[in-house]
Design an enzyme around this catalytic site. Structure first.
Site, PDB file in Angstrom:
ATOM      1  N   ASN A   1       0.946  -1.170   0.025  1.00 22.21           N
ATOM      2  CA  ASN A   1       0.129   0.083  -0.015  1.00 22.21           C
ATOM      3  C   ASN A   1       0.789   1.074   0.130  1.00 22.21           C
ATOM      4  O   ASN A   1       0.446   2.123   0.436  1.00 22.21           O
ATOM      5  CB  ASN A   1      -0.842   0.076   1.264  1.00 22.21           C
ATOM      6  CG  ASN A   1      -0.232  -0.135   2.544  1.00 22.21           C
ATOM      7  OD1 ASN A   1       1.131  -0.036   2.576  1.00 22.21           O
ATOM      8  ND2 ASN A   1      -0.802  -0.512   3.693  1.00 22.21           N
TER       9      ASN A   1
ATOM     10  N   SER B   1       7.152   6.605   7.676  1.00 16.85           N
ATOM     11  CA  SER B   1       5.863   6.349   6.952  1.00 16.85           C
ATOM     12  C   SER B   1       6.342   6.279   5.590  1.00 16.85           C
ATOM     13  O   SER B   1       7.184   6.749   5.192  1.00 16.85           O
ATOM     14  CB  SER B   1       4.954   7.627   7.484  1.00 16.85           C
ATOM     15  OG  SER B   1       4.780   8.299   6.076  1.00 16.85           O
ATOM     16  N   LYS B   2       5.239   5.554   4.870  1.00 12.49           N
ATOM     17  CA  LYS B   2       5.361   5.156   3.585  1.00 12.49           C
ATOM     18  C   LYS B   2       5.456   6.471   2.754  1.00 12.49           C
ATOM     19  O   LYS B   2       5.577   6.283   1.517  1.00 12.49           O
ATOM     20  CB  LYS B   2       4.135   4.306   3.069  1.00 12.49           C
ATOM     21  CG  LYS B   2       4.703   2.765   3.815  1.00 12.49           C
ATOM     22  CD  LYS B   2       3.634   1.853   2.999  1.00 12.49           C
ATOM     23  CE  LYS B   2       4.176   0.116   3.441  1.00 12.49           C
ATOM     24  NZ  LYS B   2       3.537  -0.642   3.757  1.00 12.49           N
ATOM     25  N   SER B   3       4.978   7.527   3.210  1.00  9.91           N
ATOM     26  CA  SER B   3       5.017   8.643   2.199  1.00  9.91           C
ATOM     27  C   SER B   3       6.090   9.574   2.454  1.00  9.91           C
ATOM     28  O   SER B   3       6.177  10.671   1.691  1.00  9.91           O
ATOM     29  CB  SER B   3       3.725   9.488   2.617  1.00  9.91           C
ATOM     30  OG  SER B   3       3.478   9.843   3.886  1.00  9.91           O
TER      31      SER B   3
END
Ligand code: GLU
Length: 290
Positions: A13, A262-264
């Site tokens: 994701n 975080s992935k962002s």
């Protein structure tokens, strides 16, 4: 003795960052030292958030890091029938019930109660489900089901606990408060957790437990953010007659400001670091596994 089995289980994701690299390489190092196996599992049960390009990037990034896992990876989206079977089993034990309220409806009920008195929250800080649908009269429940309304399937935590009895797990790492060794499981801290939905007969908790057993995982090595979720996993393992792995929860990598990666955040994304010329050896050094 068969060799120990480790696994790395990312969700597609978003793109992997240094925190994932730490978890993946720690699993690989521990497996190698123990003469064990390393499996990869793609946790893609959420079709709204998981994307094929993120999955492709997982394989690319892990390859680049030099991670060697046994192919093929297990993709959760290929195994909904397994999760459905586990749900059916819990249903036959009378341990799950459908809850038809929307998230907004639940939030309104909780807010109204919280205005009068403190309301319990789970270890992640989310308010516990008030149990409204558990008390729904059978005819109302049947009418809602017949109407085709969407629902979540929840575990009746009190009933489940009564059936399962006391539970613990062996922790080779540490919890957020330094817990280690034999840790008492406290699944009740999560209330009536969601185990599936009308459209998706699985949840993270259910799928992780079914898969760890199906893959013969003996050693679960993952981030400390999942430490207390282990209580729910132990409960489901007991209810479904599945073996208990050992657990090792590791501290999460933080950024310079002390926040969880975080992935962002581009600054720690493996793709960005690679494009910027960082080598896998430098990644290892940077995360303290050099
Ligand atoms: N898929 C989970 C994540 O990416 C990890 C699950 C686990 O290791 O049990 O955070």
């Amino acid at each position: 003795m068969p060799p120990p089995v480790f696994r790395f289980a990312p969700s597609p994701n978003g793109y992997l960052h240094l925190g994932h690299a730490y978890s993946a390489l720690l699993n690989a190092d521990l497996a190698r030292r123990a003469g064990g196996r390393l499996l990869l599992r793609v946790e893609d049960i959420d079709p709204t958030r998981c994307k094929p390009e993120f999955e492709a990037a997982i394989y690319q990034d892990l390859d680049w890091l030099g991670l060697v896992w046994e192919a093929p990876a297990r993709r959760q989206s290929d195994h909904f029938a397994d999760y459905r079977a586990a749900l059916d089993r819990l249903d036959a034990l009378g341990l799950i019930y459908p809850s038809f309220e929307s998230r907004a409806e639940i939030a309104r009920v909780v807010a109204a109660r919280e205005a009068r008195a403190p309301w319990p929250r789970d270890p992640d800080g989310a308010p516990l489900y008030p149990g409204t649908a558990r008390r729904l009269p059978a005819d109302e429940r049947a009418a809602l089901a017949a109407s085709g309304a969407p629902y979540a399937l929840r575990l009746d935590m009190a009933k489940a606990l009564a059936r399962a009895g006391a539970l613990d797990w062996i922790e080779d790492g540490a919890g957020p408060g330094g817990e280690s060794g034999r840790v008492t499981a406290r699944p009740q801290a999560w209330g009536d957790v969601i185990l599936g939905r009308k459209e998706t007969p699985a949840s993270y908790h259910l799928a992780v437990v079914v898969d760890d057993a199906a893959q013969g995982v003996t050693d679960v090595v993952r981030g400390q953010d999942l430490f207390w979720a282990t209580g729910v996993h132990r409960l489901l393992q007991r209810l479904l007659d599945l073996p208990a792995p050992r657990y090792r929860h590791h501290a999460l990598l933080r950024d310079a400001a002390g926040a969880k990666l975080s992935k962002s955040t581009q600054a720690t994304g493996l793709r960005e670091l690679r494009a910027g010329g960082m080598t896998p050896a430098e990644v290892r050094r940077r995360i303290g596994l050099g």
